[in-house]
Design a protein around this motif. Structure first.
Motif, PDB file in Angstrom:
ATOM      1  N   UNK A 256       0.812  -1.213   0.000  1.00  0.00           N
ATOM      2  CA  UNK A 256       0.000   0.000   0.000  1.00  0.00           C
ATOM      3  C   UNK A 256       0.848   1.268   0.000  1.00  0.00           C
ATOM      4  N   UNK A 257       1.922   1.257   0.789  1.00  0.00           N
ATOM      5  CA  UNK A 257       2.767   2.446   0.920  1.00  0.00           C
ATOM      6  C   UNK A 257       3.568   2.695  -0.342  1.00  0.00           C
TER       7      UNK A 257
ATOM      8  N   UNK B 296      -6.425  -8.330  10.016  1.00  0.00           N
ATOM      9  CA  UNK B 296      -5.480  -7.785   9.048  1.00  0.00           C
ATOM     10  C   UNK B 296      -6.186  -7.039   7.919  1.00  0.00           C
ATOM     11  N   UNK B 297      -7.166  -7.690   7.298  1.00  0.00           N
ATOM     12  CA  UNK B 297      -7.826  -7.060   6.154  1.00  0.00           C
ATOM     13  C   UNK B 297      -8.559  -5.770   6.520  1.00  0.00           C
ATOM     14  N   UNK B 298      -9.397  -5.758   7.588  1.00  0.00           N
ATOM     15  CA  UNK B 298     -10.044  -4.484   7.939  1.00  0.00           C
ATOM     16  C   UNK B 298      -9.056  -3.390   8.320  1.00  0.00           C
ATOM     17  N   UNK B 299      -7.963  -3.745   9.012  1.00  0.00           N
ATOM     18  CA  UNK B 299      -6.956  -2.744   9.342  1.00  0.00           C
ATOM     19  C   UNK B 299      -6.319  -2.172   8.075  1.00  0.00           C
ATOM     20  N   UNK B 300      -6.068  -3.041   7.100  1.00  0.00           N
ATOM     21  CA  UNK B 300      -5.483  -2.575   5.847  1.00  0.00           C
ATOM     22  C   UNK B 300      -6.441  -1.660   5.088  1.00  0.00           C
ATOM     23  N   UNK B 301      -7.731  -1.925   5.180  1.00  0.00           N
ATOM     24  CA  UNK B 301      -8.714  -1.041   4.553  1.00  0.00           C
ATOM     25  C   UNK B 301      -8.637   0.357   5.164  1.00  0.00           C
ATOM     26  N   UNK B 302      -8.525   0.429   6.493  1.00  0.00           N
ATOM     27  CA  UNK B 302      -8.426   1.731   7.152  1.00  0.00           C
ATOM     28  C   UNK B 302      -7.146   2.458   6.755  1.00  0.00           C
ATOM     29  N   UNK B 303      -6.029   1.714   6.685  1.00  0.00           N
ATOM     30  CA  UNK B 303      -4.764   2.327   6.286  1.00  0.00           C
ATOM     31  C   UNK B 303      -4.843   2.821   4.847  1.00  0.00           C
ATOM     32  N   UNK B 304      -5.445   2.011   3.970  1.00  0.00           N
ATOM     33  CA  UNK B 304      -5.566   2.412   2.570  1.00  0.00           C
ATOM     34  C   UNK B 304      -6.413   3.674   2.429  1.00  0.00           C
ATOM     35  N   UNK B 305      -7.493   3.755   3.211  1.00  0.00           N
ATOM     36  CA  UNK B 305      -8.335   4.955   3.169  1.00  0.00           C
ATOM     37  C   UNK B 305      -7.566   6.171   3.673  1.00  0.00           C
TER      38      UNK B 305
ATOM     39  N   UNK C 294      -6.666   9.246   1.289  1.00  0.00           N
ATOM     40  CA  UNK C 294      -7.188  10.578   1.587  1.00  0.00           C
ATOM     41  C   UNK C 294      -6.073  11.618   1.614  1.00  0.00           C
ATOM     42  N   UNK C 295      -4.867  11.175   2.085  1.00  0.00           N
ATOM     43  CA  UNK C 295      -3.744  12.114   2.133  1.00  0.00           C
ATOM     44  C   UNK C 295      -2.919  12.093   0.851  1.00  0.00           C
ATOM     45  N   UNK C 296      -3.358  11.283  -0.141  1.00  0.00           N
ATOM     46  CA  UNK C 296      -2.661  11.233  -1.430  1.00  0.00           C
ATOM     47  C   UNK C 296      -1.313  10.571  -1.375  1.00  0.00           C
ATOM     48  N   UNK C 297      -1.110   9.630  -0.420  1.00  0.00           N
ATOM     49  CA  UNK C 297       0.203   9.033  -0.239  1.00  0.00           C
ATOM     50  C   UNK C 297       0.278   7.589  -0.688  1.00  0.00           C
TER      51      UNK C 297
END
Length: 344
Positions: free
Chosen positions: A154-155, A237-246, A250-253
């Motif tokens: 994701x990063x 893991x999956x729900x946490x990754x969804x939050x990180x992706x959002x 949102x910050x365009x990173x």
């Protein structure tokens, strides 16, 4: 070789190449010999067999530098562990989950979020980027190397380069191995009950094998609680990754392109199915004993192989600041998990 069992299954773009059975033999052989040595030492010196397996595996970690051992070590550290987790389900009942109640799981979610936020916030104090803190904090809070793999997708490698990613994998692997050795001892020193020790170990140790092994090295009851708590972290893991992706989006990173499928791996489904059967049906004692023996054996083999794969030599040339986010995340996870365990 640092990746653990959930991330590889979730993130692989193609199935691994098929190998001839002979390719697995060297790795399986050295793992079996080390496990037998651990069993002999445990039997003759009255020490936990899982702890002996970990220490012997770490001592033999140089064997993983030989490519001929890779296939067998991967099989033992991943597939054997997954099957062993399914068999552990035979030791779990719905009554145990009811006895735990909703509080431990609510505390677990809060701990995971707090570990990530504290690690990200403190990264700049040690001259590290926020993204490096996110990688270390997320890997520690969720489930070790598999979470690191998912977060890295994701990063993106423009914000966290391959060297930093590799360093994170090595750091969390070593920290998890040390935690498996140390946390059960600390739990005994603090006088924690089996349920409290199981929660502490399952909520704070990064990788699955070490978390479950640490729990069972304390006591069988603590191992069962640690298994439940640790597998709960894996399912998050999956729900946490969804939050990180959002958050990154949102910050365009966000630069990664990998899609994280929202599904439970087969070994957790198998664990839940076996636990459900054990709760609803009176399982004959010979079958129950056989499942317990299979779980213990497979767990020992998985821990030995996982320890053998630890690349301890890569830590020698690195400055301590490079590991600061991992150290902060590990200490935060332990202290918060201990505080939560004392509240249970």
């Amino acid at each position: 070789m640092a990746a653990d069992l959930y991330g590889e299954m979730q993130l692989e773009s193609a199935p691994p190449a098929r190998r001839h059975w002979q390719a697995y033999f060297p790795g399986i052989l050295v793992t079996a010999i080390a496990a037998l040595a651990a069993g002999w030492l445990a039997d003759h010196y009255a020490v936990p067999i899982v702890l002996m397996g970990l220490l012997i595996g770490l001592a033999l970690s140089f064997l993983s530098q030989d490519r001929r051992t890779h296939a067998g070590l991967d099989l033992m550290s991943q597939t054997a562990l997954r099957i062993g987790i399914v068999f552990i389900g035979a030791r779990i009942t719905a009554q145990q989950l009811a006895d735990l109640g909703p509080l431990p799981f609510a505390l677990l979610a809060l701990i995971m979020i707090a570990v990530i936020l504290i690690t990200v916030t403190s990264a700049k104090l040690f001259g590290q980027s926020r993204d490096a803190g996110l990688l270390a904090g997320g890997a520690t809070a969720i489930c070790g190397a598999s979470a690191a793999l998912a977060l890295y997708s994701l990063i993106g490698d423009r914000r966290v380069d391959q060297a930093r990613f590799t360093l994170t994998l090595v750091g969390i692997t070593v920290a998890s191995a040390l935690a498996m050795t140390l946390y059960p001892v600390l739990a005994a020193e603090f006088g924690l009950s089996d349920a409290q020790a199981g929660f502490l170990i399952g909520a704070s140790i990064h990788d699955v094998a070490q978390a479950i092994g640490g729990g069972f090295s304390y006591s069988p009851a603590a191992g069962e609680v640690a298994t439940i708590v640790k597998l709960t972290r894996v399912t998050l893991l999956a729900p946490m990754l969804m939050l990180v992706a959002l958050w990154l989006g949102r910050s365009g990173e966000s630069e990664g392109t990998a899609r994280i499928p929202l599904r439970l791996p087969w070994f957790i489904l198998g664990f839940l199915a076996v636990a459900a059967i054990n709760s609803l049906v009176a399982v004959p004692k010979p079958i129950d004993d056989a499942a317990a023996t299979a779980a213990s054996t497979l767990l020992l083999l998985a821990i030995v192989a996982t320890a053998m794969k630890a690349r301890l030599h890569l830590l020698v040339d690195q400055g301590w600041r490079s590991f600061a986010p991992i150290i902060v995340a590990t200490l935060t996870s332990f202290l918060l998990s201990l505080a939560a365990a004392l509240c249970l």
